[in-house]
Motif scaffolding. Sequence first.
Motif, PDB file in Angstrom:
ATOM      1  N   MET A 202       0.701  -1.331   0.022  1.00 48.10           N
ATOM      2  CA  MET A 202      -0.117  -0.037   0.173  1.00 48.10           C
ATOM      3  C   MET A 202       1.027   1.179  -0.075  1.00 48.10           C
ATOM      4  SD  MET A 202      -2.855   1.149   2.815  1.00 48.10           S
ATOM      5  CE  MET A 202      -3.963  -0.399   2.248  1.00 48.10           C
ATOM      6  N   LEU A 203       0.396   2.271  -0.822  1.00 47.93           N
ATOM      7  CA  LEU A 203       1.094   3.345  -0.909  1.00 47.93           C
ATOM      8  C   LEU A 203       0.984   4.283   0.175  1.00 47.93           C
ATOM      9  CD1 LEU A 203       0.934   4.339  -4.830  1.00 47.93           C
ATOM     10  CD2 LEU A 203       2.991   3.301  -3.643  1.00 47.93           C
ATOM     11  N   PRO A 204       1.749   5.156   0.663  1.00 47.91           N
ATOM     12  CA  PRO A 204       1.438   6.045   1.722  1.00 47.91           C
ATOM     13  C   PRO A 204       0.858   7.251   1.209  1.00 47.91           C
ATOM     14  CG  PRO A 204       3.769   6.264   1.226  1.00 47.91           C
ATOM     15  CD  PRO A 204       3.215   5.120   0.480  1.00 47.91           C
ATOM     16  N   SER A 205       0.146   7.957   1.900  1.00 46.82           N
ATOM     17  CA  SER A 205      -0.787   9.200   1.398  1.00 46.82           C
ATOM     18  C   SER A 205       0.385  10.166   0.890  1.00 46.82           C
ATOM     19  CB  SER A 205      -1.774   9.724   2.625  1.00 46.82           C
ATOM     20  OG  SER A 205      -0.989  10.066   3.774  1.00 46.82           O
ATOM     21  N   SER A 206      -0.398  10.993   0.089  1.00 51.72           N
ATOM     22  CA  SER A 206       0.478  12.234  -0.469  1.00 51.72           C
ATOM     23  C   SER A 206      -0.602  13.328  -0.670  1.00 51.72           C
ATOM     24  CB  SER A 206       1.134  11.674  -1.781  1.00 51.72           C
ATOM     25  OG  SER A 206       0.201  11.247  -2.733  1.00 51.72           O
ATOM     26  N   LYS A 207       0.071  14.355  -0.649  1.00 49.51           N
ATOM     27  CA  LYS A 207      -0.788  15.560  -0.897  1.00 49.51           C
ATOM     28  C   LYS A 207       0.022  16.497  -2.134  1.00 49.51           C
ATOM     29  CE  LYS A 207      -2.655  19.754   1.182  1.00 49.51           C
ATOM     30  NZ  LYS A 207      -2.695  20.599   2.516  1.00 49.51           N
ATOM     31  N   ILE A 208      -0.686  16.410  -3.213  1.00 51.19           N
ATOM     32  CA  ILE A 208      -0.131  17.328  -4.367  1.00 51.19           C
ATOM     33  C   ILE A 208      -0.592  18.508  -4.255  1.00 51.19           C
ATOM     34  CG2 ILE A 208      -0.646  15.181  -5.723  1.00 51.19           C
ATOM     35  CD1 ILE A 208      -3.122  16.526  -6.812  1.00 51.19           C
ATOM     36  N   CYS A 209       0.103  19.405  -5.043  1.00 53.40           N
ATOM     37  CA  CYS A 209       0.094  20.837  -5.003  1.00 53.40           C
ATOM     38  C   CYS A 209      -0.466  21.339  -6.392  1.00 53.40           C
ATOM     39  CB  CYS A 209       1.433  21.465  -4.465  1.00 53.40           C
ATOM     40  SG  CYS A 209       1.248  23.266  -4.301  1.00 53.40           S
ATOM     41  N   VAL A 210      -1.765  21.626  -6.405  1.00 59.07           N
ATOM     42  CA  VAL A 210      -2.223  22.163  -7.688  1.00 59.07           C
ATOM     43  C   VAL A 210      -3.049  23.326  -7.569  1.00 59.07           C
ATOM     44  CG1 VAL A 210      -3.538  21.650  -9.730  1.00 59.07           C
ATOM     45  CG2 VAL A 210      -2.094  19.845  -8.833  1.00 59.07           C
ATOM     46  N   LEU A 227      11.022   8.932   2.052  1.00 60.75           N
ATOM     47  CA  LEU A 227      10.499   7.398   1.870  1.00 60.75           C
ATOM     48  C   LEU A 227      11.697   6.164   1.705  1.00 60.75           C
ATOM     49  CD1 LEU A 227       8.049   5.674   1.906  1.00 60.75           C
ATOM     50  CD2 LEU A 227       7.765   6.082  -0.478  1.00 60.75           C
ATOM     51  N   PHE A 228      12.474   6.616   0.719  1.00 64.89           N
ATOM     52  CA  PHE A 228      13.504   6.004   0.216  1.00 64.89           C
ATOM     53  C   PHE A 228      14.555   5.577   1.443  1.00 64.89           C
ATOM     54  CE2 PHE A 228      17.862   4.856  -1.619  1.00 64.89           C
ATOM     55  CZ  PHE A 228      17.573   3.562  -2.234  1.00 64.89           C
ATOM     56  N   GLU A 229      14.822   6.729   2.157  1.00 65.74           N
ATOM     57  CA  GLU A 229      15.897   6.596   3.490  1.00 65.74           C
ATOM     58  C   GLU A 229      15.273   5.532   4.355  1.00 65.74           C
ATOM     59  OE1 GLU A 229      19.037   7.712   3.440  1.00 65.74           O
ATOM     60  OE2 GLU A 229      18.816   8.573   1.404  1.00 65.74           O
ATOM     61  N   GLU A 230      13.728   5.672   4.598  1.00 65.17           N
ATOM     62  CA  GLU A 230      13.334   4.955   5.485  1.00 65.17           C
ATOM     63  C   GLU A 230      13.121   3.576   5.264  1.00 65.17           C
ATOM     64  OE1 GLU A 230       9.711   7.104   6.192  1.00 65.17           O
ATOM     65  OE2 GLU A 230      10.788   8.656   7.487  1.00 65.17           O
ATOM     66  N   THR A 231      12.875   3.400   3.927  1.00 64.74           N
ATOM     67  CA  THR A 231      12.283   1.836   3.708  1.00 64.74           C
ATOM     68  C   THR A 231      13.532   1.177   2.867  1.00 64.74           C
ATOM     69  OG1 THR A 231      11.398   2.616   1.499  1.00 64.74           O
ATOM     70  CG2 THR A 231      10.060   2.753   3.687  1.00 64.74           C
ATOM     71  N   LYS A 232      14.248   1.966   1.837  1.00 70.29           N
ATOM     72  CA  LYS A 232      15.223   1.344   0.858  1.00 70.29           C
ATOM     73  C   LYS A 232      14.404   0.314  -0.032  1.00 70.29           C
ATOM     74  CE  LYS A 232      18.762   3.242   2.722  1.00 70.29           C
ATOM     75  NZ  LYS A 232      19.423   4.395   2.036  1.00 70.29           N
ATOM     76  N   ASP A 233      13.069   0.569  -0.257  1.00 67.98           N
ATOM     77  CA  ASP A 233      12.395  -0.330  -1.003  1.00 67.98           C
ATOM     78  C   ASP A 233      12.146   0.550  -2.392  1.00 67.98           C
ATOM     79  OD1 ASP A 233       9.953  -1.482  -2.262  1.00 67.98           O
ATOM     80  OD2 ASP A 233       9.236  -1.957  -0.180  1.00 67.98           O
ATOM     81  N   ILE A 234      12.715   0.079  -3.506  1.00 67.61           N
ATOM     82  CA  ILE A 234      12.806   0.517  -4.809  1.00 67.61           C
ATOM     83  C   ILE A 234      11.477   0.351  -5.407  1.00 67.61           C
ATOM     84  CG2 ILE A 234      13.912   0.531  -7.061  1.00 67.61           C
ATOM     85  CD1 ILE A 234      16.529  -0.158  -5.762  1.00 67.61           C
ATOM     86  N   PRO A 235      10.738  -0.719  -5.523  1.00 70.06           N
ATOM     87  CA  PRO A 235       9.627  -0.618  -6.147  1.00 70.06           C
ATOM     88  C   PRO A 235       8.418   0.143  -5.371  1.00 70.06           C
ATOM     89  CG  PRO A 235      10.487  -2.986  -6.041  1.00 70.06           C
ATOM     90  CD  PRO A 235      11.176  -2.014  -5.024  1.00 70.06           C
ATOM     91  N   LEU A 236       8.456   0.106  -3.909  1.00 74.07           N
ATOM     92  CA  LEU A 236       7.294   0.927  -3.350  1.00 74.07           C
ATOM     93  C   LEU A 236       7.686   2.565  -3.561  1.00 74.07           C
ATOM     94  CD1 LEU A 236       5.315   1.492  -1.189  1.00 74.07           C
ATOM     95  CD2 LEU A 236       7.194   1.757   0.457  1.00 74.07           C
ATOM     96  N   ILE A 241       6.088   7.459  -6.538  1.00 74.16           N
ATOM     97  CA  ILE A 241       6.375   8.632  -7.404  1.00 74.16           C
ATOM     98  C   ILE A 241       5.475   8.890  -8.839  1.00 74.16           C
ATOM     99  CG2 ILE A 241       8.281   9.534  -9.425  1.00 74.16           C
ATOM    100  CD1 ILE A 241      10.512   8.319  -7.563  1.00 74.16           C
ATOM    101  N   PHE A 242       5.219   7.898  -9.301  1.00 70.97           N
ATOM    102  CA  PHE A 242       4.301   7.882 -10.411  1.00 70.97           C
ATOM    103  C   PHE A 242       2.825   7.915  -9.893  1.00 70.97           C
ATOM    104  CE2 PHE A 242       7.776   5.066 -12.682  1.00 70.97           C
ATOM    105  CZ  PHE A 242       8.040   6.184 -13.344  1.00 70.97           C
ATOM    106  N   ASP A 243       2.470   7.418  -8.983  1.00 69.21           N
ATOM    107  CA  ASP A 243       0.957   7.745  -8.299  1.00 69.21           C
ATOM    108  C   ASP A 243       0.980   9.311  -8.009  1.00 69.21           C
ATOM    109  OD1 ASP A 243      -1.336   6.794  -6.881  1.00 69.21           O
ATOM    110  OD2 ASP A 243      -0.177   8.097  -5.175  1.00 69.21           O
ATOM    111  N   PHE A 244       2.099   9.958  -7.400  1.00 67.74           N
ATOM    112  CA  PHE A 244       2.050  11.516  -6.922  1.00 67.74           C
ATOM    113  C   PHE A 244       1.876  12.144  -8.345  1.00 67.74           C
ATOM    114  CE2 PHE A 244       3.621  15.392  -6.633  1.00 67.74           C
ATOM    115  CZ  PHE A 244       3.456  15.824  -4.988  1.00 67.74           C
TER     116      PHE A 244
END
Length: 315
Positions: A202-210, A227-236, A241-244
Amino acid sequence: MRKKVFLGIDTSNYTTSCAVADLNGQIIENYKILLPVKHGENGLRQSDAVFAHIKNFEIIASNIREKHADYDIIAVGCSAYPRDCENSYMPCFLVGKAFSQMLGAIYNIDTYYFSHQMGHVQAAIYSSGVCVNDDFIAFHVSGGTTEILHVSLNEEIYTIEQIGGSIDLHAGQAIDRMGVKMGMKFPCGREMEARALENKKMLPSSKICVNGLDCNISGLENIANKLFEETKDIPLVSDFIFDFLSKTLIKLTANLRKKYKDKKIVFAGGVMSNSIIQNRLNENFEDVYFAKPEFSTDNASGIAILTMKRHFGRR
């Protein structure tokens, strides 16, 4: 009998490109050579890009000479500058311009100049199959541009007016910077897409700016980096990034529909070859059109078609 054709040339900061269009504007050749970028680096300096283009033209010219000696080039066109606005300039485009001018002088044929951006838009129109007989809207989303364009038609060529887009980071920059940080090879879009499709979490929530037709993307890099520093999870992280970016483009498109209700919307540029983003937009909207992948990334096909149109006075 020698086949009459139009030659298009594009020398971006990513790719050396050359395309051939016939008298009906159909692409019959589309050569592309990526510029070499060292592992761990985000792109090239302009001086290095210029040098790489010069070396690549030896390969491209050889291919055309040896494989297609029956071509009769009746006009040549190039991307001479990045965008259709005042003072738009990048040194790498001077290589294609100089090569086009040389061909024009040697063969005594007309030489036409266009923007790299207009080449992308024309390539998207050509490969998506959209029929545009009136003004339309184009997104140009790439490593160097994230813009919303109002495209008007006149007798010979399109006229572009920017009406929105990112006011800070470009979408492709966010992708490439995070991709390189995660060990991917620049440009990172295709590899990141493959890794994103592996994600099952599951992706973490994100707030876009439009805001209206403008957006901010710089926050994506900061959030994805954390997120990468915390998880080191490249697929996640890749999927995030693409979800945002998908959410940002969906919101911009929804806002566009309120103002330009009946205008067709064409998506151009390398980022828009991403299947995740395309699927999300198709789920939310009708009358949106995308270039095929080989015509989304930097290429000269749009320039070749524009050369044909300008030569015959077509739009």
